[in-house]
Motif scaffolding. Structure first.
Motif, PDB file in Angstrom:
ATOM      1  N   ASP A  30       1.147  -1.410  -0.140  1.00 35.49           N
ATOM      2  CA  ASP A  30      -0.113  -0.124   0.195  1.00 35.49           C
ATOM      3  C   ASP A  30       1.048   1.335  -0.065  1.00 35.49           C
ATOM      4  O   ASP A  30       0.421   2.169  -0.824  1.00 35.49           O
ATOM      5  N   ARG A  31       1.774   1.601   0.781  1.00 39.80           N
ATOM      6  CA  ARG A  31       3.289   2.364   0.795  1.00 39.80           C
ATOM      7  C   ARG A  31       3.126   2.884  -0.308  1.00 39.80           C
ATOM      8  O   ARG A  31       3.159   3.907  -0.842  1.00 39.80           O
ATOM      9  N   VAL A  32       4.282   1.763  -1.066  1.00 35.95           N
ATOM     10  CA  VAL A  32       4.248   2.312  -2.743  1.00 35.95           C
ATOM     11  C   VAL A  32       3.387   2.514  -3.285  1.00 35.95           C
ATOM     12  O   VAL A  32       3.968   3.089  -4.210  1.00 35.95           O
ATOM     13  N   ALA A  33       2.364   1.540  -3.500  1.00 34.18           N
ATOM     14  CA  ALA A  33       1.217   2.178  -4.250  1.00 34.18           C
ATOM     15  C   ALA A  33       0.718   3.679  -4.223  1.00 34.18           C
ATOM     16  O   ALA A  33       0.784   4.621  -5.085  1.00 34.18           O
ATOM     17  N   ALA A  34       1.037   4.093  -3.015  1.00 35.20           N
ATOM     18  CA  ALA A  34       0.694   5.484  -2.734  1.00 35.20           C
ATOM     19  C   ALA A  34       1.845   6.908  -2.867  1.00 35.20           C
ATOM     20  O   ALA A  34       1.228   7.570  -4.036  1.00 35.20           O
ATOM     21  N   TYR A  35       3.204   6.295  -2.744  1.00 34.21           N
ATOM     22  CA  TYR A  35       4.004   7.219  -3.267  1.00 34.21           C
ATOM     23  C   TYR A  35       3.974   6.646  -5.026  1.00 34.21           C
ATOM     24  O   TYR A  35       5.105   7.973  -5.459  1.00 34.21           O
ATOM     25  N   GLY A  36       3.766   5.635  -5.801  1.00 35.92           N
ATOM     26  CA  GLY A  36       3.808   5.645  -6.797  1.00 35.92           C
ATOM     27  C   GLY A  36       3.331   6.270  -7.497  1.00 35.92           C
ATOM     28  O   GLY A  36       3.493   6.448  -8.164  1.00 35.92           O
ATOM     29  N   THR A  37       1.216   6.162  -6.679  1.00 34.73           N
ATOM     30  CA  THR A  37       0.802   6.857  -7.451  1.00 34.73           C
ATOM     31  C   THR A  37       0.854   9.022  -7.586  1.00 34.73           C
ATOM     32  O   THR A  37       0.747   9.512  -8.491  1.00 34.73           O
TER      33      THR A  37
END
Length: 190
Positions: A30-37
């Motif tokens: 989830d954290r990677v998806a957030a900063y990736g977005t």
């Protein structure tokens, strides 16, 4: 200072990546998806800048820098450990939100009130700013979801919320101060 002398490291070849504190997590976390977005949003802002000029381009450049700050904030979990870090982690600040609000208010003084919803389009810049707006909303949803299970800086959530509003108002400015807005006509094609 960041020094990148080798771009590939092979450390993520098995599907994991390092967060800002060195912890390894799955690339779909989830954290990677957030900063990736937020990184994806930054790329769309760069695309919008291809047709932006003057003050709009300058404002978008500031937002791009803010989005890197946001990525740095989101990639670093465990906010309660910030005081123990060797280097203080970069966190979003309320001053960044305040700046967006001032800019929204300033842009909004030139616009007539809306009497219908606006469809994405009009000028090329307006259409690209609407893409930025919707990606900002997606990033916000992901960060809000992340905050249900992990520490997240509230200023990061507020910044994304305000940023999508900024893109909306800026899209109207890009449409000749709203004169060229494409308005929704409910049921027009029934």
């Amino acid at each position: 200072m960041v020094v990148l002398n080798k771009i590939y490291t092979r450390t993520g070849d098995k599907g994991d990546t390092a967060l800002g504190n060195g912890t390894r997590v799955a690339k779909y976390a989830d954290r990677v998806a957030a900063y990736g977005t937020s990184d994806e949003l930054n790329s769309f802002v760069g695309t919008a800048r291809l047709v932006a000029t003057g003050d709009m381009d300058i404002a978008l450049a500031r937002i791009q820098n803010d989005l890197f700050d946001l990525g740095a904030d989101l990639c670093r979990p465990d906010m309660h450990l910030d005081k123990d870090a060797e280097y203080p982690p970069l966190r979003m600040a309320t001053s960044q939100v305040d700046r967006l609000e001032r800019e929204i208010d300033e842009m909004n003084t030139n616009l007539s009130p809306l009497r219908s919803f606006v469809l994405p389009g009009g000028s090329a810049l307006s259409a690209q700013l609407h893409v930025c707006r919707t990606v900002a909303r997606r990033a916000e949803r992901l960060v809000v979801e992340l905050a249900t299970s992990e520490d997240v800086n509230q200023a990061a959530i507020t910044y994304l919320n305000r940023l999508s509003d900024w893109f909306f108002v800026a899209s109207r400015i890009a449409n000749n101060n709203g004169e060229a807005d494409v308005l929704w006509v409910p049921g027009a094609n029934r």
